[in-house]
Scaffold this active site. Structure first.
Site, PDB file in Angstrom:
ATOM      1  N   CYS A 122       0.831  -1.214   0.000  1.00  0.00           N
ATOM      2  CA  CYS A 122       0.000   0.000   0.000  1.00  0.00           C
ATOM      3  C   CYS A 122       0.863   1.260   0.000  1.00  0.00           C
ATOM      4  O   CYS A 122       0.460   2.299  -0.534  1.00  0.00           O
ATOM      5  CB  CYS A 122      -0.946   0.007   1.188  1.00  0.00           C
ATOM      6  SG  CYS A 122      -0.144  -0.096   2.796  1.00  0.00           S
TER       7      CYS A 122
ATOM      8  N   HIS B 144      -1.347   1.230   7.484  1.00  0.00           N
ATOM      9  CA  HIS B 144      -1.883   1.234   6.118  1.00  0.00           C
ATOM     10  C   HIS B 144      -1.791   2.632   5.512  1.00  0.00           C
ATOM     11  O   HIS B 144      -2.107   3.630   6.163  1.00  0.00           O
ATOM     12  CB  HIS B 144      -3.341   0.779   6.145  1.00  0.00           C
ATOM     13  CG  HIS B 144      -3.945   0.595   4.790  1.00  0.00           C
ATOM     14  ND1 HIS B 144      -3.379  -0.195   3.804  1.00  0.00           N
ATOM     15  CD2 HIS B 144      -5.080   1.108   4.238  1.00  0.00           C
ATOM     16  CE1 HIS B 144      -4.137  -0.164   2.723  1.00  0.00           C
ATOM     17  NE2 HIS B 144      -5.178   0.627   2.955  1.00  0.00           N
TER      18      HIS B 144
END
Length: 482
Positions: free
Chosen positions: A113, A430
């Site tokens: 990510c 994330h």
């Protein structure tokens, strides 16, 4: 690496390579590119049953040349609409994103990510895409190493794929080349690729492109990375103990927003970031001494990148810890008071044009000196750049072609992308990209899932808890025709 064939419906795909160091999900992404069957719909028969995304290849007994059977339905080809006009507001969120422009997400290939969010932010810069397209014609120059050349080609191809696709893209080739160029992004932990720092990925990609997109012929690639993102700083270095003073200049690709208990707003953090203490040898004292370094901006870029310094090394836990403090940032940023005296003088006339334009909107009469020969003043987004020495002349063409008027920077920038982090450590959690489209709408790119967002929600990503908070902000220059 082993080679297999895959039977799907009436088709047989031969010589499909399996990288056994990567999870089966990556292999499914390869089959998605070949068949159009999304990974979640794929049913692949192996020893012991169906192939699972996180299975261990060494336990599956897949052999060289083996034929694998796959079942699953491919995505339907988009057909021309049979119904009448449909309002955007009535579409599902995913289709709204398509209607707003570029919508392709990027599959997460295993803790990637950080890479996906970086790519989505940089992909939003049209001038960078233009320079990459021209790179295919210019080819590799002698002073660019092979790995840098390959990463540049992979970036160009991935940007092109994102522009053409409305389905999520698997950035496999880009990821493989990135790991080859910068091995730290290939670190493994218990056989799984580790999460990495998005800022390090952003910096390394820009550095590579800055080397490969250099051109001796300015007409070949007019918009280099330095012209797009380079910030020229002039610094005064002073030692209070000895009275020594010197000046130095440097070029950087981002400004740092330092965060302390005194910092509540981006502007305050930038001021802190332009001041630092350093210890170095003092010729007059004959020993090390503390010097105060105070910097000012002496050359502005077309795209101003700002990093929130949220991570620091915590010795107790031996990892990068995160500063969760809330730091507000604006949709419109004015950096005039962070500039050198020389640059401020050059900004005065374009800023006067801006003030007169705002006055015209309020029905006030514009100043004579601030309008062009036609008396028509118009503010627009930047299509040019500082030349690195404080000059503010720009052309109004994205492609570097001739234009009717010359534009100048004003020191005022509009927010166009935010890269956020959720979690307590840079190497975990994330990362997500929030990018402004040409239509003015915002899209949140959470890996392969693009979601439409409201502009008023973008500035709420300022921290203060465990929700997504801004780590990197990218602003686009607003310019004035002169």
């Amino acid at each position: 690496m082993i080679t297999v064939s895959v039977k799907w419906q009436k088709e047989l795909f031969k010589d499909v390579e399996i990288d056994t160091t990567q999870p089966p999900y990556v292999f499914k992404c390869q089959l998605y590119d070949l068949t159009g069957v999304p990974p979640e719909r794929q049913k692949i028969m192996v020893k012991g049953g169906l192939l699972k995304d996180e299975a261990d290849w060494s336990t599956l007994g897949v052999k060289e040349g083996q034929k694998l059977m796959m079942m699953g339905t491919a995505d339907e080809i988009i057909k021309a609409p049979e119904k009448g006009p449909v309002f955007v507001e009535d579409l599902p969120e995913e289709e709204q994103a398509v209607a707003m422009g570029h919508s392709a997400g990027l599959f997460n290939l295993g803790n990637t990510c950080y890479m996906n969010s970086t790519v989505q932010c940089l992909h939003s810069v049209p001038e960078l895409k233009s320079a990459l397209v021209k790179y295919s014609h210019s080819g590799r120059s002698n002073d660019v190493d092979q790995s840098s050349h390959m990463l540049t080609i992979a970036t160009r191809d991935l940007f092109n794929e994102l522009d053409k696709s409305v389905k999520p893209v698997a950035p496999m080739q880009f990821w493989m080349v990135l790991r080859k160029k910068y091995p730290q992004f290939g670190q493994l932990h218990n056989g799984v690729f580790m999460q990495q720092d998005a800022e390090e990925c952003w910096t390394q990609i820009l550095y590579t492109l800055s080397q490969s997109l250099k051109s001796t012929d300015s007409s070949e690639i007019p918009h280099t990375v330095k012209a797009l993102f380079g910030i020229e700083l002039v610094s005064r270095v002073h030692c209070q103990e000895s009275g020594e003073e010197s000046s130095e200049t440097e070029s950087v690709y981002s400004l740092k927003c330092h965060i302390s208990h005194e910092v509540n707003h981006l502007h305050e953090g930038l001021k802190h970031g332009l001041k630092s203490e350093l210890e170095k040898a003092s010729p007059s004292l004959g020993r090390s001494a503390i010097y105060l370094k105070e910097s000012r901006i002496n050359g502005l870029p077309r795209y101003l990148t700002i990093q929130f310094v949220r991570f620091f090394w915590k010795r107790e836990s031996n990892q990068k810890a995160k500063i969760l403090r809330k730091v507000d940032y604006p949709l419109e940023l004015d950096v005039y008071d962070l500039c050198s005296d020389d640059l401020r003088k050059k900004l005065e006339a374009p800023r006067k044009v801006l003030r007169d334009e705002e006055g015209k909107k309020l029905g006030l009469k514009a100043s004579k000196n601030a309008t062009d020969s036609k008396g028509d003043v118009k503010m627009s987004d930047a299509e040019g750049s500082s030349n690195g020495s404080g000059e503010l002349s720009m052309t109004a063409s994205q492609e570097g072609g001739p234009s009717d008027s010359e534009t100048h920077l004003t020191g005022i920038y509009d927010l166009v992308a935010v890269l956020t982090h959720k979690g307590r450590s840079a190497d975990s959690g994330h990362y997500v990209a929030w990018v402004k489209q040409e239509s003015g709408k915002w899209i949140e790119y959470d890996d392969d899932n693009p979601i439409a967002q409201r502009e008023e929600d973008i500035t709420k990503l300022s921290g203060g808890g465990d929700w997504h908070m801004a780590y990197i902000c990218m602003y686009k220059a607003r310019v004035a025709p002169m």
